[in-house]
Design a protein around this motif. Structure first.
Motif, PDB file in Angstrom:
ATOM      1  N   GLU A  32       0.820  -1.200   0.000  1.00 50.78           N
ATOM      2  CA  GLU A  32       0.000   0.000   0.000  1.00 50.78           C
ATOM      3  C   GLU A  32       0.856   1.253   0.000  1.00 50.78           C
ATOM      4  OE1 GLU A  32      -2.525  -0.503   3.335  1.00 50.78           O
ATOM      5  OE2 GLU A  32      -3.979  -1.710   2.248  1.00 50.78           O
ATOM      6  N   ARG A  33       1.952   1.236   0.710  1.00 59.44           N
ATOM      7  CA  ARG A  33       2.832   2.405   0.677  1.00 59.44           C
ATOM      8  C   ARG A  33       3.397   2.588  -0.726  1.00 59.44           C
ATOM      9  NH1 ARG A  33       8.222   3.890   4.327  1.00 59.44           N
ATOM     10  NH2 ARG A  33       8.423   6.006   3.478  1.00 59.44           N
ATOM     11  N   ARG A  34       3.751   1.491  -1.378  1.00 57.48           N
ATOM     12  CA  ARG A  34       4.285   1.608  -2.738  1.00 57.48           C
ATOM     13  C   ARG A  34       3.214   2.120  -3.698  1.00 57.48           C
ATOM     14  NH1 ARG A  34       7.566   3.688  -5.188  1.00 57.48           N
ATOM     15  NH2 ARG A  34       8.364   2.877  -7.143  1.00 57.48           N
ATOM     16  N   LEU A  35       1.967   1.690  -3.515  1.00 61.54           N
ATOM     17  CA  LEU A  35       0.887   2.184  -4.365  1.00 61.54           C
ATOM     18  C   LEU A  35       0.672   3.689  -4.151  1.00 61.54           C
ATOM     19  CD1 LEU A  35      -1.626  -0.782  -4.031  1.00 61.54           C
ATOM     20  CD2 LEU A  35      -0.448  -0.083  -6.116  1.00 61.54           C
ATOM     21  N   HIS A  36       0.764   4.128  -2.905  1.00 56.29           N
ATOM     22  CA  HIS A  36       0.691   5.570  -2.640  1.00 56.29           C
ATOM     23  C   HIS A  36       1.809   6.297  -3.393  1.00 56.29           C
ATOM     24  CE1 HIS A  36      -2.543   6.246   0.173  1.00 56.29           C
ATOM     25  NE2 HIS A  36      -2.112   5.326   1.011  1.00 56.29           N
ATOM     26  N   LEU A  80       3.448   5.344  -6.073  1.00 59.10           N
ATOM     27  CA  LEU A  80       3.226   5.298  -7.518  1.00 59.10           C
ATOM     28  C   LEU A  80       2.142   6.283  -7.935  1.00 59.10           C
ATOM     29  CD1 LEU A  80       3.410   1.437  -8.105  1.00 59.10           C
ATOM     30  CD2 LEU A  80       5.108   3.139  -8.793  1.00 59.10           C
ATOM     31  N   MET A  81       1.063   6.346  -7.169  1.00 55.70           N
ATOM     32  CA  MET A  81       0.003   7.299  -7.476  1.00 55.70           C
ATOM     33  C   MET A  81       0.512   8.735  -7.377  1.00 55.70           C
ATOM     34  SD  MET A  81      -2.896   6.287  -8.532  1.00 55.70           S
ATOM     35  CE  MET A  81      -4.286   5.179  -8.453  1.00 55.70           C
ATOM     36  N   LEU A  82       1.319   8.994  -6.378  1.00 58.99           N
ATOM     37  CA  LEU A  82       1.887  10.323  -6.224  1.00 58.99           C
ATOM     38  C   LEU A  82       2.775  10.667  -7.417  1.00 58.99           C
ATOM     39  CD1 LEU A  82       2.079  12.706  -4.143  1.00 58.99           C
ATOM     40  CD2 LEU A  82       4.156  11.610  -3.286  1.00 58.99           C
ATOM     41  N   SER A  83       3.520   9.677  -7.906  1.00 54.24           N
ATOM     42  CA  SER A  83       4.449   9.926  -9.007  1.00 54.24           C
ATOM     43  C   SER A  83       3.737  10.264 -10.309  1.00 54.24           C
ATOM     44  CB  SER A  83       5.352   8.702  -9.219  1.00 54.24           C
ATOM     45  OG  SER A  83       4.654   7.635  -9.821  1.00 54.24           O
ATOM     46  N   VAL A  84       2.510   9.756 -10.496  1.00 48.71           N
ATOM     47  CA  VAL A  84       1.766  10.064 -11.722  1.00 48.71           C
ATOM     48  C   VAL A  84       0.736  11.166 -11.498  1.00 48.71           C
ATOM     49  CG1 VAL A  84       2.118   7.798 -12.749  1.00 48.71           C
ATOM     50  CG2 VAL A  84       0.132   8.159 -11.292  1.00 48.71           C
ATOM     51  N   ARG A  85       0.876  11.876 -10.377  1.00 49.81           N
ATOM     52  CA  ARG A  85       0.103  13.087 -10.101  1.00 49.81           C
ATOM     53  C   ARG A  85      -1.402  12.829 -10.169  1.00 49.81           C
ATOM     54  NH1 ARG A  85       3.504  17.488 -10.398  1.00 49.81           N
ATOM     55  NH2 ARG A  85       1.730  18.889 -10.638  1.00 49.81           N
ATOM     56  N   MET A 136      -5.053   6.984   9.233  1.00 46.74           N
ATOM     57  CA  MET A 136      -3.832   7.582   9.755  1.00 46.74           C
ATOM     58  C   MET A 136      -2.611   7.101   8.973  1.00 46.74           C
ATOM     59  SD  MET A 136      -2.342   7.616  13.662  1.00 46.74           S
ATOM     60  CE  MET A 136      -0.856   8.551  14.046  1.00 46.74           C
ATOM     61  N   PHE A 137      -2.606   5.844   8.591  1.00 46.65           N
ATOM     62  CA  PHE A 137      -1.499   5.339   7.781  1.00 46.65           C
ATOM     63  C   PHE A 137      -1.386   6.118   6.477  1.00 46.65           C
ATOM     64  CE2 PHE A 137      -0.146   2.702   4.215  1.00 46.65           C
ATOM     65  CZ  PHE A 137       1.131   2.356   4.613  1.00 46.65           C
ATOM     66  N   ASP A 138      -2.527   6.371   5.824  1.00 45.80           N
ATOM     67  CA  ASP A 138      -2.507   7.049   4.535  1.00 45.80           C
ATOM     68  C   ASP A 138      -1.956   8.468   4.640  1.00 45.80           C
ATOM     69  OD1 ASP A 138      -3.587   4.796   3.353  1.00 45.80           O
ATOM     70  OD2 ASP A 138      -5.649   5.502   3.485  1.00 45.80           O
ATOM     71  N   THR A 139      -2.351   9.202   5.672  1.00 42.56           N
ATOM     72  CA  THR A 139      -1.892  10.588   5.802  1.00 42.56           C
ATOM     73  C   THR A 139      -0.431  10.651   6.243  1.00 42.56           C
ATOM     74  OG1 THR A 139      -2.881  10.635   8.023  1.00 42.56           O
ATOM     75  CG2 THR A 139      -4.179  11.545   6.218  1.00 42.56           C
ATOM     76  N   VAL A 140      -0.052   9.837   7.222  1.00 34.07           N
ATOM     77  CA  VAL A 140       1.339   9.840   7.690  1.00 34.07           C
ATOM     78  C   VAL A 140       2.269   9.351   6.583  1.00 34.07           C
ATOM     79  CG1 VAL A 140       2.952   8.843   9.360  1.00 34.07           C
ATOM     80  CG2 VAL A 140       0.699   9.590  10.114  1.00 34.07           C
ATOM     81  N   CYS A 141       1.821   8.344   5.838  1.00 34.89           N
ATOM     82  CA  CYS A 141       2.611   7.816   4.722  1.00 34.89           C
ATOM     83  C   CYS A 141       2.876   8.906   3.689  1.00 34.89           C
ATOM     84  CB  CYS A 141       1.876   6.634   4.088  1.00 34.89           C
ATOM     85  SG  CYS A 141       2.679   5.948   2.620  1.00 34.89           S
ATOM     86  N   THR A 142       1.851   9.662   3.350  1.00 33.53           N
ATOM     87  CA  THR A 142       2.002  10.701   2.330  1.00 33.53           C
ATOM     88  C   THR A 142       2.941  11.799   2.784  1.00 33.53           C
ATOM     89  OG1 THR A 142      -0.205  10.236   1.454  1.00 33.53           O
ATOM     90  CG2 THR A 142       0.746  12.380   0.931  1.00 33.53           C
ATOM     91  N   LEU A 143       2.784  12.271   4.017  1.00 31.38           N
ATOM     92  CA  LEU A 143       3.680  13.312   4.524  1.00 31.38           C
ATOM     93  C   LEU A 143       5.124  12.819   4.568  1.00 31.38           C
ATOM     94  CD1 LEU A 143       1.495  14.764   7.419  1.00 31.38           C
ATOM     95  CD2 LEU A 143       2.069  15.903   5.258  1.00 31.38           C
ATOM     96  N   THR A 144       5.322  11.577   4.990  1.00 29.57           N
ATOM     97  CA  THR A 144       6.677  11.023   5.072  1.00 29.57           C
ATOM     98  C   THR A 144       7.301  10.899   3.692  1.00 29.57           C
ATOM     99  OG1 THR A 144       6.083   9.777   7.073  1.00 29.57           O
ATOM    100  CG2 THR A 144       8.054   9.072   5.878  1.00 29.57           C
ATOM    101  N   GLU A 167      -5.394  15.196   0.117  1.00 30.92           N
ATOM    102  CA  GLU A 167      -6.760  14.902  -0.311  1.00 30.92           C
ATOM    103  C   GLU A 167      -6.791  13.654  -1.183  1.00 30.92           C
ATOM    104  OE1 GLU A 167      -8.611  19.472  -0.392  1.00 30.92           O
ATOM    105  OE2 GLU A 167      -7.846  18.522  -2.230  1.00 30.92           O
ATOM    106  N   ALA A 168      -5.848  13.548  -2.108  1.00 31.95           N
ATOM    107  CA  ALA A 168      -5.796  12.377  -2.985  1.00 31.95           C
ATOM    108  C   ALA A 168      -5.500  11.108  -2.196  1.00 31.95           C
ATOM    109  CB  ALA A 168      -4.742  12.583  -4.074  1.00 31.95           C
ATOM    110  N   ALA A 169      -4.589  11.187  -1.226  1.00 38.04           N
ATOM    111  CA  ALA A 169      -4.244  10.012  -0.425  1.00 38.04           C
ATOM    112  C   ALA A 169      -5.434   9.497   0.363  1.00 38.04           C
ATOM    113  CB  ALA A 169      -3.093  10.356   0.520  1.00 38.04           C
ATOM    114  N   ILE A 170      -6.274  10.422   0.841  1.00 36.40           N
ATOM    115  CA  ILE A 170      -7.463  10.023   1.600  1.00 36.40           C
ATOM    116  C   ILE A 170      -8.504   9.404   0.681  1.00 36.40           C
ATOM    117  CG2 ILE A 170      -9.387  10.924   2.975  1.00 36.40           C
ATOM    118  CD1 ILE A 170      -7.382  13.060   4.019  1.00 36.40           C
TER     119      ILE A 170
END
Length: 495
Positions: A245-249, A251-256, A310-318, A364-367
């Protein structure tokens, strides 16, 4: 002969910091202080990313974090979590409690944390024992049949899909798959064959194998939207869900995917979260303020509560290279409230409006990524080559798009979970799901997790109009009846 003298070092000197300050990581689990939840308190020497690792341990165990407090000062931090099990109860199982203590450890190191190797600015999963599976990462512009086409391509390339996870959001798709060779059931490590797989999947995704790179939101460089990366192996711990799931976050972040899509599947309102609850259109509210006295940026998040939030938001900030110094998280009445005091790893707060807007959009996207529209279908089948391709093709041919997928192999069985919805934006008629379950009962036990039928009035109208377009279009019985001769021997009941 001159006598050689060496300085004396007391053997206990190495343990002096621990004797003065205590262990580098202390874990305290309290079941007495609060009546309806267990308190997990962690004191540790601080390091970047350790907050996320703590949350990952709890999330891996499917624990619900109802409240949390994070505070770090200098080189030390304290995390407090109020947690419950999947049934909403305190943690009374000694094995669970012992595992939490062991997983977080006495040194602040998380056993089995994800290893990441970098090849040409693309991160791929690695393992100390690359002996079981080959990892393939894919990103691209989403369309209704994309996941089905990926599954078919891997089957044609004689790849046995042992595990696959795909997320679709805002017109983008990210997928991580673990495959082995069809004939030998061993990792695929031949460079020429890996290149062939990469080229084929890149064609499916509509991209090119070699293109210029572009900057990502975190300031690093990423490959373009349509990209495939093969290589890297994952050992027996691939079932640890949050690693993928962290890797999917990432990858999604990388393709905006935080940008509004121009093509592909769009979100059109209501959806279901991972916990099985119906979500009305209530987008998250993210605000950023400045704390000039302490040099922090204060990130506030308000949204509907759900598991793994919480995992999704902390993961994104990190992953965006921000350090969390203090935080307060709570949930009440189905809503979650989160507040983070952050700085960038370079020590500076968010100074420009552009940087603030980027963080807001990414959070917002991560949530929203985990909140899926449509119906969740769970199927258990005897595993075979091409099974995933067959199932997704049946869904595609009947006008259903897979917006999220989780596929895993356990022994000789393949466990498939899909979120599906109609490509035209209509809702699936749940009456026909029940009809299909009755027809297929002897050979398949299909679990339907979410009921997304229309209001009772529209359901009644549909039931009294046998010739209505929705009734004829969304007959799950018809969908699978045409495939029953070929698929029936492959399905087994879920146990």
């Amino acid at each position: 002969m001159n006598k050689v003298c060496w300085p004396y070092f007391d053997p206990d000197f190495d343990n002096l910091p621990e004797r003065i300050y205590g262990p580098t990581c202390r874990v305290c689990i309290d079941n007495e202080r609060i009546e309806d939840c267990t308190v997990v308190k962690v004191d540790s020497v601080n390091k970047q990313g350790l907050h996320l690792e703590m949350v990952q341990v709890l999330t891996d165990m499917n624990l619900t974090i109802s409240k949390s407090y994070i505070s770090s000062d200098g080189g030390w931090f304290m995390d407090v979590f109020h947690v419950k099990d999947e049934n909403g109860n305190k943690l009374n199982d000694k094995k669970v409690i012992n595992y939490i203590q062991q997983a977080i450890g006495t040194t602040g190191e998380i056993p089995g944390s994800a290893m990441v190797k970098t090849y040409a600015n693309k991160a791929v999963f690695g393992s100390e024992n690359p002996s079981e599976h080959t990892a393939i990462e894919m990103t691209g512009t989403d369309h209704p049949s994309l996941f089905s086409e990926i599954s078919a391509a891997l089957a044609d390339l004689h790849c046995n899909i042992l595990e696959a996870h795909a997320w679709s959001h805002n017109g983008r798709l990210a997928c991580v798959a673990y495959v082995s060779d069809q004939s030998t059931d061993t990792p695929i490590d031949d460079p020429h064959r890996l290149a062939t797989i990469e080229d084929r999947l890149t064609t499916v995704l509509g991209g090119t194998a070699t293109t210029d790179e572009q900057p990502s939101p975190s300031g690093t460089h990423i490959n373009p939207l349509e990209a495939v990366k093969t290589g890297g192996f994952l050992g027996g711990d691939i079932g640890i869900k949050t690693k993928v799931e962290r890797r999917l976050h990432q990858l999604m972040l990388s393709v905006r995917d935080f940008d509004s899509p121009s093509i592909g599947l769009r979100s059109n309102g209501d959806g279901d979260d991972e916990g099985g609850r119906r979500r009305s259109r209530s987008p998250p509210v993210v605000c950023i303020e400045s704390c000039d006295e302490k040099g922090y940026s204060i990130v506030s998040v308000e949204c509907r509560d759900r598991p793994r939030l919480m995992f999704d938001t902390v993961c994104t900030l990190t992953d965006m290279q921000y350090v969390i110094f203090h935080a307060s998280i709570s949930s009440h009445g189905g809503f979650a409230f989160q507040e983070y005091f952050i700085r960038h790893v370079d020590g500076y707060a968010l100074n420009t409006e552009g940087e603030k807007q980027r963080v807001i959009k990414c959070l917002e996207a991560a949530i929203e990524r985990r909140v899926c529209e449509g119906v969740r279908l769970e199927l258990c089948a005897a595993n075979r080559i091409g099974l995933l391709s067959d199932i997704t093709r049946v869904l595609r041919e009947n006008g259903l798009a897979v917006v999220r997928a989780d596929v895993a192999t356990k022994g000789e069985k393949s466990m498939n979970a899909f979120y599906v919805r109609d490509v035209s934006g209509n809702e699936v008629d749940m009456d026909f799901v029940e009809s299909m379950k009755r027809e297929m009962g002897p050979i398949i036990n299909l679990a339907v997790k979410y009921d997304t039928r229309r209001s009772s009035s529209s359901s009644s109208a549909s039931s009294t109009s046998p010739s209505s377009p929705e009734r004829s279009r969304f007959s799950f019985g018809d969908m699978f009846r045409s495939q029953i001769g070929r698929l029936s021997q492959n399905f087994v009941p879920i146990k």
